[in-house]
Design an enzyme around this catalytic site. Structure first.
Site, PDB file in Angstrom:
ATOM      1  N   VAL A 191      34.021  33.189  26.950  1.00  0.00           N
ATOM      2  CA  VAL A 191      32.908  33.517  27.843  1.00  0.00           C
ATOM      3  C   VAL A 191      31.685  32.666  27.492  1.00  0.00           C
ATOM      4  O   VAL A 191      31.011  32.108  28.365  1.00  0.00           O
ATOM      5  CB  VAL A 191      32.571  35.027  27.744  1.00  0.00           C
ATOM      6  N   GLU A 238      40.549  33.692  33.254  1.00  0.00           N
ATOM      7  CA  GLU A 238      41.043  32.546  32.491  1.00  0.00           C
ATOM      8  C   GLU A 238      41.805  31.644  33.452  1.00  0.00           C
ATOM      9  O   GLU A 238      42.512  32.115  34.333  1.00  0.00           O
ATOM     10  CB  GLU A 238      41.964  33.011  31.360  1.00  0.00           C
ATOM     11  N   LYS A 261      31.593  46.459  35.457  1.00  0.00           N
ATOM     12  CA  LYS A 261      32.606  45.593  34.841  1.00  0.00           C
ATOM     13  C   LYS A 261      33.901  46.364  34.583  1.00  0.00           C
ATOM     14  O   LYS A 261      35.001  45.933  34.945  1.00  0.00           O
ATOM     15  CB  LYS A 261      32.036  45.028  33.533  1.00  0.00           C
ATOM     16  N   CYS A 319      41.868  41.118  28.637  1.00  0.00           N
ATOM     17  CA  CYS A 319      40.853  42.026  29.213  1.00  0.00           C
ATOM     18  C   CYS A 319      41.407  43.352  29.725  1.00  0.00           C
ATOM     19  O   CYS A 319      40.938  44.409  29.313  1.00  0.00           O
ATOM     20  CB  CYS A 319      40.134  41.312  30.351  1.00  0.00           C
ATOM     21  N   LYS A 324      42.537  46.148  27.120  1.00  0.00           N
ATOM     22  CA  LYS A 324      41.456  46.714  26.295  1.00  0.00           C
ATOM     23  C   LYS A 324      40.405  47.395  27.161  1.00  0.00           C
ATOM     24  O   LYS A 324      39.857  48.429  26.790  1.00  0.00           O
ATOM     25  CB  LYS A 324      40.858  45.648  25.376  1.00  0.00           C
TER      26      LYS A 324
HETATM   27  C1  UGA Z   1      40.559  39.493  34.472  1.00  0.00           C
HETATM   28  C2  UGA Z   1      39.795  39.705  35.793  1.00  0.00           C
HETATM   29  O1  UGA Z   1      40.555  39.207  36.898  1.00  0.00           O
HETATM   30  C3  UGA Z   1      38.435  39.005  35.753  1.00  0.00           C
HETATM   31  O2  UGA Z   1      37.706  39.294  36.939  1.00  0.00           O
HETATM   32  C4  UGA Z   1      37.655  39.505  34.517  1.00  0.00           C
HETATM   33  O3  UGA Z   1      36.413  38.857  34.403  1.00  0.00           O
HETATM   34  C5  UGA Z   1      38.474  39.225  33.270  1.00  0.00           C
HETATM   35  O4  UGA Z   1      39.736  39.912  33.369  1.00  0.00           O
HETATM   36  C6  UGA Z   1      37.679  39.711  32.085  1.00  0.00           C
HETATM   37  O5  UGA Z   1      37.439  40.913  31.984  1.00  0.00           O
HETATM   38  O6  UGA Z   1      37.161  38.877  31.319  1.00  0.00           O
HETATM   39  P1  UGA Z   1      42.086  37.532  33.458  1.00  0.00           P
HETATM   40  O7  UGA Z   1      42.329  38.459  32.309  1.00  0.00           O
HETATM   41  O8  UGA Z   1      41.761  36.106  33.185  1.00  0.00           O
HETATM   42  O9  UGA Z   1      40.863  38.103  34.374  1.00  0.00           O
HETATM   43  O10 UGA Z   1      43.390  37.571  34.317  1.00  0.00           O
HETATM   44  P2  UGA Z   1      43.865  37.860  35.810  1.00  0.00           P
HETATM   45  O11 UGA Z   1      44.041  36.599  36.546  1.00  0.00           O
HETATM   46  O12 UGA Z   1      43.075  38.916  36.462  1.00  0.00           O
HETATM   47  O13 UGA Z   1      45.340  38.442  35.492  1.00  0.00           O
HETATM   48  C7  UGA Z   1      45.518  39.644  34.748  1.00  0.00           C
HETATM   49  C8  UGA Z   1      46.973  40.027  34.749  1.00  0.00           C
HETATM   50  O14 UGA Z   1      47.409  40.427  36.048  1.00  0.00           O
HETATM   51  C9  UGA Z   1      47.919  38.911  34.329  1.00  0.00           C
HETATM   52  O15 UGA Z   1      48.925  39.455  33.501  1.00  0.00           O
HETATM   53  C10 UGA Z   1      48.471  38.408  35.656  1.00  0.00           C
HETATM   54  O16 UGA Z   1      49.729  37.797  35.550  1.00  0.00           O
HETATM   55  C11 UGA Z   1      48.564  39.696  36.440  1.00  0.00           C
HETATM   56  N1  UGA Z   1      48.533  39.503  37.910  1.00  0.00           N
HETATM   57  C12 UGA Z   1      47.422  39.006  38.515  1.00  0.00           C
HETATM   58  C13 UGA Z   1      49.632  39.867  38.674  1.00  0.00           C
HETATM   59  O17 UGA Z   1      50.670  40.339  38.136  1.00  0.00           O
HETATM   60  N2  UGA Z   1      49.591  39.732  40.024  1.00  0.00           N
HETATM   61  C14 UGA Z   1      48.474  39.237  40.659  1.00  0.00           C
HETATM   62  O18 UGA Z   1      48.497  39.164  41.936  1.00  0.00           O
HETATM   63  C15 UGA Z   1      47.373  38.872  39.887  1.00  0.00           C
END
Ligand code: UGA
Length: 425
Positions: free
Chosen positions: A12, A151, A200, A256, A259
């Protein structure tokens, strides 16, 4: 004059530092890790994030971005202080504020009058007040300014956010923070600190819930002979639902969601609210991970012991090298406990993950598939979808695929004699 101190050069912090510098602000980014700072001063990044190395190198050249060791060093020169410290899950599920409060204690004595301390870390409700108390000065304001970065697309999310949230009692301090993003033109929401802190958690918990709903529906689709992609597409056309974030998978993970959902449960429980709904969402996610391992076991006649399983993908999603709380690792651990012999390939991983020490790491997807009795696809890397399926068929001992991301071409696999199990089909 340095306008902004960014405390913490992690995921971040680096995104904020490079992003704010690219918006024309002068930024000093500090960390306690001297090696990390030495690398950053040379433009070498500790994380893998598209476009970040180029942006850091560019902003180092413009002179707007500087890296240094020690929070007080950076804050002594700044007016706005972005706190980007890790808030890991503590033993009781609550976010651990040790790093944040440690850094606050370090900068408190050097803050110039009129300074604004900006909480970027994901922190429990009440933390802005706690930080203000810990600083103990009337001439310093504290605001909560949560980040919504994903990410793999952190810079794009930073520079084109859906919204900017700044919460705090001091409206002028909140306006000064919001003004940093003036040229972006995103909607700005000014709230009290507690609401900003909760926005958040609520956002991440809602997104996790959405995915759990998709994965539950996927199971229903499997049982009734429907196709999850069509069902989600049909739902997504409804503007109240929206097409984004409806992709079924092995379960959600990452640094994220796990947790933050636990932390929100803890926040609710501390306020005597039993958030059973969210507790269920978390439990169901564990069930989906186990369901993927169960599909592999079923493909291997009910017993994985001693059988070679090829795994494609280890990171928690494509586009990152992050293995934290990766669904792929959770699934493979279940298979490893059952005695499977696992060979994995992931374009961003070169050695066995800490939580999966006995896995063999292959250098390409076909090498991982060699002699395997079943292939399980766990991360949606595009290069895996491009693997030649004839070569895959030639490499594997038995032709069985469990595709937990619906990444591969099912019809093409079936045409080559593969047994195929996807999600929600
Ligand atoms: C997530 C949130 O999307 C962000 O908005 C937030 O800022 C961030 O956490 C954080 O709190 O810092 P991130 O952890 O980078 O972002 O990942 P995501 O892209 O949201 O994916 C999370 C999980 O969901 C992954 O395991 C991904 O594979 C899964 N996912 C995502 C799915 O299975 N299907 C989808 O359509 C989207």
């Amino acid at each position: 004059m340095v306008e902004i101190a960014v405390i913490g050069a992690g995921y971040v912090g680096l995104t904020c530092a490079a992003g704010l510098a690219s918006l024309g602000h002068n930024v000093a980014c500090a960390d306690i890790d001297a090696d990390r700072i030495a690398g950053l001063q040379q433009g070498r990044l500790p994380i893998h994030e598209p476009g970040m190395a180029e942006l850091v190198q560019r902003e180092l050249r413009t002179g707007r971005l500087d890296f240094l060791v020690g929070a007080a060093e950076a804050s002594a020169r700044a007016e706005l202080h972005f706190m980007c410290l890790p808030t890991p899950q503590g033993p009781d599920g609550a976010a651990d504020l040790t790093y944040l409060l440690g850094a606050v204690a370090e900068i408190a004595p050097v803050l110039a009058p009129g300074s604004v301390v900006v909480n970027k870390s994901t922190v429990p409700v009440g933390t802005a007040k706690l930080v203000a108390t810990s600083i103990g000065r009337d001439d310093v304001a504290v605001v909560s300014h949560p980040e919504f970065l994903r990410e793999g697309s952190a810079l794009a999310d930073f520079l084109a956010p859906d919204r900017i949230v700044v919460g705090g009692a001091d409206q002028d301090a909140a306006r000064r923070v919001a003004k940093l993003y003036a040229e972006i033109g995103a909607p700005v929401l000014q709230t009290d600190a507690e609401s900003a802190e909760l926005i958040k958690y609520a956002s991440n918990a809602f997104l996790a819930t959405k995915l759990t709903f998709v994965n539950e529906m996927a199971e229903v689709c499997e049982q009734v002979g429907a196709d999850i992609d069509d069902v989600m597409l049909g739902m997504g056309y409804d503007k109240r639902i929206g097409t984004a974030y409806l992709q079924p998978g092995p379960g959600w993970g990452g640094s994220c969601f796990p947790k933050d959902t636990e932390a929100l449960l803890h926040i609710a429980a501390s306020a005597q609210v039993e958030f059973d709904f969210l507790r269920n969402v978390i439990a169901l996610n564990g069930r989906h991970l186990a369901r993927v391992a169960g599909k592999v076991t079923a493909m291997l006649d009910g017993d994985v012991r001693g059988k070679r399983v090829a795994a494609w993908g280890l990171t928690f999603k494509a586009g990152t090298d992050d293995l934290r709380e990766s669904p792929a690792i959770a699934v493979l651990r279940l298979l490893a406990e059952g005695g499977a012999d696992i060979v994995a390939y992931d374009p961003a991983v070169t050695g066995p993950p800490e939580r999966l020490p006995h896995v063999t790491i292959a250098t390409n997807p076909l090498e991982a598939a060699l002699d395997a009795e079943c292939l399980v696809v766990l991360t949606e890397w595009p290069e895996l979808a491009a693997v030649d399926l004839d070569e895959l068929a030639a490499a594997m001992r038995r032709h069985r695929v469990v595709d937990a991301r619906n990444l591969l071409d099912r019809d093409a696999l079936v045409a080559r004699g593969f047994h195929h199990a996807g999600v929600g089909r």
